[in-house]
Scaffold this motif. Structure first.
Motif, PDB file in Angstrom:
ATOM      1  N   ALA A 120       0.830  -1.208   0.000  1.00 50.36           N
ATOM      2  CA  ALA A 120       0.000   0.000   0.000  1.00 50.36           C
ATOM      3  C   ALA A 120       0.862   1.254   0.000  1.00 50.36           C
ATOM      4  N   VAL A 121       1.977   1.217   0.725  1.00 51.49           N
ATOM      5  CA  VAL A 121       2.869   2.381   0.786  1.00 51.49           C
ATOM      6  C   VAL A 121       3.542   2.598  -0.560  1.00 51.49           C
ATOM      7  N   LEU A 122       4.003   1.532  -1.179  1.00 46.68           N
ATOM      8  CA  LEU A 122       4.656   1.661  -2.471  1.00 46.68           C
ATOM      9  C   LEU A 122       3.691   2.199  -3.528  1.00 46.68           C
ATOM     10  N   GLN A 123       2.458   1.730  -3.492  1.00 50.28           N
ATOM     11  CA  GLN A 123       1.462   2.220  -4.442  1.00 50.28           C
ATOM     12  C   GLN A 123       1.223   3.714  -4.250  1.00 50.28           C
ATOM     13  N   ARG A 124       1.205   4.170  -2.990  1.00 48.98           N
ATOM     14  CA  ARG A 124       0.991   5.597  -2.754  1.00 48.98           C
ATOM     15  C   ARG A 124       2.181   6.425  -3.215  1.00 48.98           C
ATOM     16  N   LEU A 125       3.395   5.901  -3.038  1.00 51.17           N
ATOM     17  CA  LEU A 125       4.577   6.587  -3.553  1.00 51.17           C
ATOM     18  C   LEU A 125       4.467   6.794  -5.062  1.00 51.17           C
ATOM     19  N   VAL A 126       4.048   5.756  -5.755  1.00 51.98           N
ATOM     20  CA  VAL A 126       3.913   5.841  -7.208  1.00 51.98           C
ATOM     21  C   VAL A 126       2.841   6.860  -7.576  1.00 51.98           C
ATOM     22  N   GLY A 152       5.248  -1.933 -10.402  1.00 50.93           N
ATOM     23  CA  GLY A 152       4.660  -0.627 -10.162  1.00 50.93           C
ATOM     24  C   GLY A 152       3.415  -0.677  -9.299  1.00 50.93           C
ATOM     25  N   GLU A 153       2.741  -1.807  -9.294  1.00 51.48           N
ATOM     26  CA  GLU A 153       1.548  -1.975  -8.470  1.00 51.48           C
ATOM     27  C   GLU A 153       1.880  -2.474  -7.070  1.00 51.48           C
ATOM     28  N   GLY A 154       3.169  -2.678  -6.809  1.00 53.39           N
ATOM     29  CA  GLY A 154       3.606  -3.022  -5.462  1.00 53.39           C
ATOM     30  C   GLY A 154       3.649  -4.492  -5.132  1.00 53.39           C
ATOM     31  N   ASN A 168      17.332   0.748  -7.688  1.00 54.72           N
ATOM     32  CA  ASN A 168      16.639  -0.112  -6.732  1.00 54.72           C
ATOM     33  C   ASN A 168      15.202  -0.334  -7.163  1.00 54.72           C
ATOM     34  N   ARG A 169      14.506  -1.160  -6.397  1.00 56.87           N
ATOM     35  CA  ARG A 169      13.145  -1.553  -6.757  1.00 56.87           C
ATOM     36  C   ARG A 169      12.162  -0.390  -6.644  1.00 56.87           C
ATOM     37  N   VAL A 170      12.387   0.501  -5.663  1.00 61.30           N
ATOM     38  CA  VAL A 170      11.491   1.649  -5.506  1.00 61.30           C
ATOM     39  C   VAL A 170      11.556   2.535  -6.735  1.00 61.30           C
ATOM     40  N   ARG A 171      12.760   2.819  -7.193  1.00 63.09           N
ATOM     41  CA  ARG A 171      12.913   3.631  -8.392  1.00 63.09           C
ATOM     42  C   ARG A 171      12.253   2.931  -9.597  1.00 63.09           C
ATOM     43  N   LEU A 172      12.422   1.618  -9.679  1.00 66.28           N
ATOM     44  CA  LEU A 172      11.806   0.867 -10.766  1.00 66.28           C
ATOM     45  C   LEU A 172      10.284   0.988 -10.714  1.00 66.28           C
ATOM     46  N   ALA A 173       9.718   0.953  -9.501  1.00 65.67           N
ATOM     47  CA  ALA A 173       8.273   1.095  -9.350  1.00 65.67           C
ATOM     48  C   ALA A 173       7.816   2.482  -9.778  1.00 65.67           C
ATOM     49  N   LEU A 174       8.610   3.499  -9.474  1.00 64.21           N
ATOM     50  CA  LEU A 174       8.264   4.855  -9.886  1.00 64.21           C
ATOM     51  C   LEU A 174       8.329   4.999 -11.405  1.00 64.21           C
ATOM     52  N   VAL A 175       9.308   4.364 -12.005  1.00 64.75           N
ATOM     53  CA  VAL A 175       9.381   4.353 -13.469  1.00 64.75           C
ATOM     54  C   VAL A 175       8.140   3.694 -14.046  1.00 64.75           C
ATOM     55  N   ALA A 176       7.755   2.573 -13.450  1.00 64.84           N
ATOM     56  CA  ALA A 176       6.568   1.855 -13.942  1.00 64.84           C
ATOM     57  C   ALA A 176       5.327   2.730 -13.844  1.00 64.84           C
TER      58      ALA A 176
END
Length: 210
Positions: free
Chosen positions: A128-134, A163-165, A197-205
């Protein structure tokens, strides 16, 4: 062996975390702190690999303690574990240098996995946190993604789920592929998108057209 320092003002929470970590053969709890100031002192004494840090503690809070610990010991990894997943806690903690952010309702396996990822240099986040970051990055247009070119159809599928966490295991289950294959795709995606890292990859997605 991963050396862990627990920082939480609630004794029962610390006791539960110690029991959980002690149940893992690759982890050792080397100290417990009930506030940020004590966490700073113990970090200097016991040299933990990972500090599992609560944010709301009396006196020196977890955010201040995170910044001070990392100023003295930049190789230490601070993994936030908190009840509060709102932006008022998330972004200050990340700015202070926390490497990951998990909520206290996480499953025990998710927490242990998060500690291992933190120790290995990765950035574990609750879904849920990763999705909100995106979402916030997309809305604020804070992220300018690297061009996403030359991806295979499967890599695009994996990137979309990152990207969806989703975790590697969840991605493997959804795409009916092995976890090792997922890891291979993610390594390739990081290289192709220049994501450290994975967070940056999620933001790219979250900002790319897939």
């Amino acid at each position: 062996m991963i050396r862990i320092l627990l920082a939480d003002d609630q004794h029962l929470v610390r006791a539960g975390l110690r029991m959980l970590c002690d149940s893992a053969p690759d982890m050792e709890v080397v100290g417990e702190a009930e506030n940020g100031r004590e966490a700073e002192r113990l970090a200097e004494q016991v040299h933990p690999d990972v500090v599992v840090m609560d944010l709301n503690m009396p006196g020196v809070d977890g955010i201040s303690a995170t910044g001070r610990i990392l100023a003295q010991r930049p190789s230490t990894r601070v993994l936030v574990l908190t009840t509060f997943g709102d932006d008022d806690h998330l972004y200050p903690a990340l700015t202070a240098g926390a490497c990951g952010f998990l909520l206290k309702d996480a499953a025990p396996t998710e927490l242990l996995d998060g500690i291992r990822k933190a120790a290995a240099g990765e950035s574990p986040f609750s879904q849920a946190v990763l999705q909100r970051l995106v979402r916030r990055a997309v809305q604020a247009r804070e992220v300018t993604p690297a061009p996403v070119r030359g991806l295979t159809a499967r890599e695009r599928d994996v990137l979309r789920l990152v990207g969806e966490g989703f975790t590697n295991a969840e991605i493997a289950e959804r795409l009916h592929i092995g976890i090792t294959t997922v890891k291979t795709h993610i390594t390739a995606l990081m290289a192709k998108t220049d994501s450290p890292n994975r967070v940056r990859l999620a933001l790219v997605a979250g900002t790319a057209e897939l």
